[in-house]
Design an enzyme around this catalytic site. Sequence first.
Site, mmCIF file in Angstrom:
data_model
loop_
_atom_site.group_PDB
_atom_site.id
_atom_site.type_symbol
_atom_site.label_atom_id
_atom_site.label_comp_id
_atom_site.label_asym_id
_atom_site.label_seq_id
_atom_site.Cartn_x
_atom_site.Cartn_y
_atom_site.Cartn_z
ATOM 1 C CG ASP A 1 -2.096 -0.776 1.173
ATOM 2 O OD1 ASP A 1 -2.719 -0.742 0.113
ATOM 3 O OD2 ASP A 1 -2.442 -1.448 2.165
ATOM 4 C CB CYS A 2 3.682 2.117 1.925
ATOM 5 S SG CYS A 2 2.586 1.875 3.333
#
Length: 817
Positions: free
Chosen positions: A490-491
């Site tokens: 997600d990052c």
Amino acid sequence: MKFGYFDDNACEYVITTPKTPLPWINYLGNKEFFSLISNTCGGYTFYKDAKLLRLTRYRYNNVPYDNNGKYFYIKDETDKANEVIWNPGWQPVKTTLDSYECRHGLGYSKFSSSKSDIKADVLTFVPMNDNCEVSKITITNNKKEDAKLVLFSYVEWCLWNADDDMKNFQRNLSTGEVEVTNDGATLFHKTEYRERRNHYAVYGVNTKVDGFDTSRDAFLGAYNGPDSPDAVAAGKCTGSVASGWSPIAAHQININLKPGESKTFIFTLGYIENPEDDKWESHGVINKKPAYALLDAYKTEEAFDKALAELNDYWKNLLGIYHVSSSNEKVDRMVNIWNQYQCMVTFNMSRSASYYESGIGRGMGFRDSCQDLLGFVHLIPDRARQRIIDIASTQFQDGSAYHQYQPLTKKGNSDIGSGFNDDPLWLIAGTSAYVRETGDLSILKEMVPFDNDMSVAKTLMDHLKCSFNFTATHKGPHGLPLIGRADWNDCLNLNCFSEHPGESFQTFGPSEGPVAESVFIAGMFVKYGEEYAQLAELLGDDAEAKRAREEIKKVYDAACTAGWDGEWFVRAYDANSNKVGSKECEEGQIFIEPQGFCVLAGIGVKEGLAEKALKSVEERLDTKYGVMILQPAYTKYHLELGEVSSYPPGYKENGGIFCHNNPWVSIAETVLGHGDRAFEIYKKTCPAYIEEISEVHCTEPYVYSQMVAGRDAKFFGQGKNSWLTGTAAWTFVNISQYILGVYPTHNGLSIDPCVPADFGDFTLTRKYRGATYNISVKQNGAQKGIKKLTVNGKEISGNIIPYEEGVKEYTVEAVMG
Ligand code: BGC
Ligand code: NOJ
């Protein structure tokens, strides 16, 4: 250092001091009514949705830790001059106890403590079929004289919407309403019932009481916390009836016990819903009939014990579906008890309610739920089937998907929207696992809406085709899949460019960039594309399978060329087409995800790239506590990479040991036949193997955490975010299907263990498609390879036990070598 021990026979973890490094919790509830409970009796309760229907208050982000729970207070007035007040779970009063024990079991928690020769035993669980939590408390007098005691109960109501409850004080301090019956034995919380709600909560006890309170200020005193309630100090409640402010429920029971005598009480905390046209008994008075029926059902010890026996049977049956006996007791306890238990908790909670997830944030994740399914599909296939349909219903017609959806409405969450380009492929992963487990092809023909719109429904197989095609048609300059907002990581936000605090990394910037590509999604496409092709074949569509394999080949080749960095797989290409996770980079030269996933997908195995990639992982990412997600960690913020570089080095996605993708590397090692190394990786993050360093690891030694701080972090080895993580499912897939090697294929169970040389023989029971397989494996020191497989006395060729309709028992003998 340990703070307890495993009791495998009872399937319990026994905590022997309340002062664990962090609260060590358990989950109660299986269907719709849930509680979190810590080893000091902290926690809270909700019905279906931790945000919208929360029964009791919990204080996140507060001091001391683990503030608020469902407490019992014992005031020992035997010796007037030396009165003592204590709690069986130590908090909140924190009186030093003479003995303390907390046993977290499967769906229940038990506390046994004593102080000044008074013993308290508390057992709490959520019954299988009612919306309540029941607690049995037994107080025993071990003194030589008569004991004079006062028992108090205490719960603080949440005004239902947990988010609003902690923000909207101008309204909420005036809305609280309660009712009291049976002279205080039955206490009702009915805030907002008079207007738009048809539900209330009840807290009752199966005895006459000597007092009660329903106003927090009256019970505690306006400037006290639950650690020093005025009413308890005084030895009696005030009989308050709350109006606004903070409603609570507290009972007072005076107890006199002869030496050796015990008394038992049963407390029931319940959620009641009334039909709209039957809400009231009379004007303003709630219809309490269903509440009384509920309390009645648990008012005797026999009824309580019977419900507990039902719960125990439920877990016994469930965990009997996959059961191993090996010479490694730690493997056995994780496989047979805790890992599967954690998988069930992720089924129930997704990522919503833990001590690190406040229950008011994200709903169900699309990718998270699909992966969780891999860990529980063998346990509850019917519920997994429904889950797949629910998830697929939030997909868009072009194959992309809402990244999250709300459990109550099952609708996609438009705040976060779509654009996470790994999401579509996880739907294939989950569906394929379901079909391999059950053989139920009918699910593929099920009509499933897009974005919950039934007018545009298509079959589930068509949904999978949309998933497949989405990746096949969203590729970048190197022929690798476009990453969108992010992939599994997600990052890694390659299209975001966020420069101001407070902007969500994930939803800032465009959801799609035409350049940034993900080698990780390439790995997924090869793995799950093949699973898609197999499903197409099962439906007789060989042409589609052929087309799929041609598309897969293109991505395979791109991964082996543009996706290869010389010694390992590149992680991605950014929006300027620069490599991410390459020796050319200053920081973040190697990432774990493409090494694990490409190799487990079989990419580069025959070309010799896979061996090299895993060697590089061992050299560059391995630590004594597990494999780090990337190295070197980012020391600067990289605008072009996003959130990954926002964390201090060693934490979370910036060089932490992200436990979720350790099993990918372990599985990859099994693909290459490296049993020693696969198991070494398994052990490093496995809770039972790191129990001894609980003071370093900090989180519960019976479940996985999302993240362990990496080598660059100050607190190297410290776990965070326990319980709700895809790690549970993936570690179970790894140990059960790849290391122990019992893998469900479309044609039957395949037996192909990959174990360390000194693992020893083992036996395994696996229930599959209505039959029981009793499997014994003779290892002969081999790490991989079956040289002889006998099924019901007949030797067969290959690794797959042919599934025969109607055969209920299979005796399987496998000889490795
Ligand atoms: C966390 C991730 C998480 C994401 C989505 C990030 O801040 O580091 O682990 O998946 O937020 O909410
Ligand atoms: C936690 C999220 O729930 C999951 O979806 C994601 O893959 C990992 N973080 C890694 O970023």
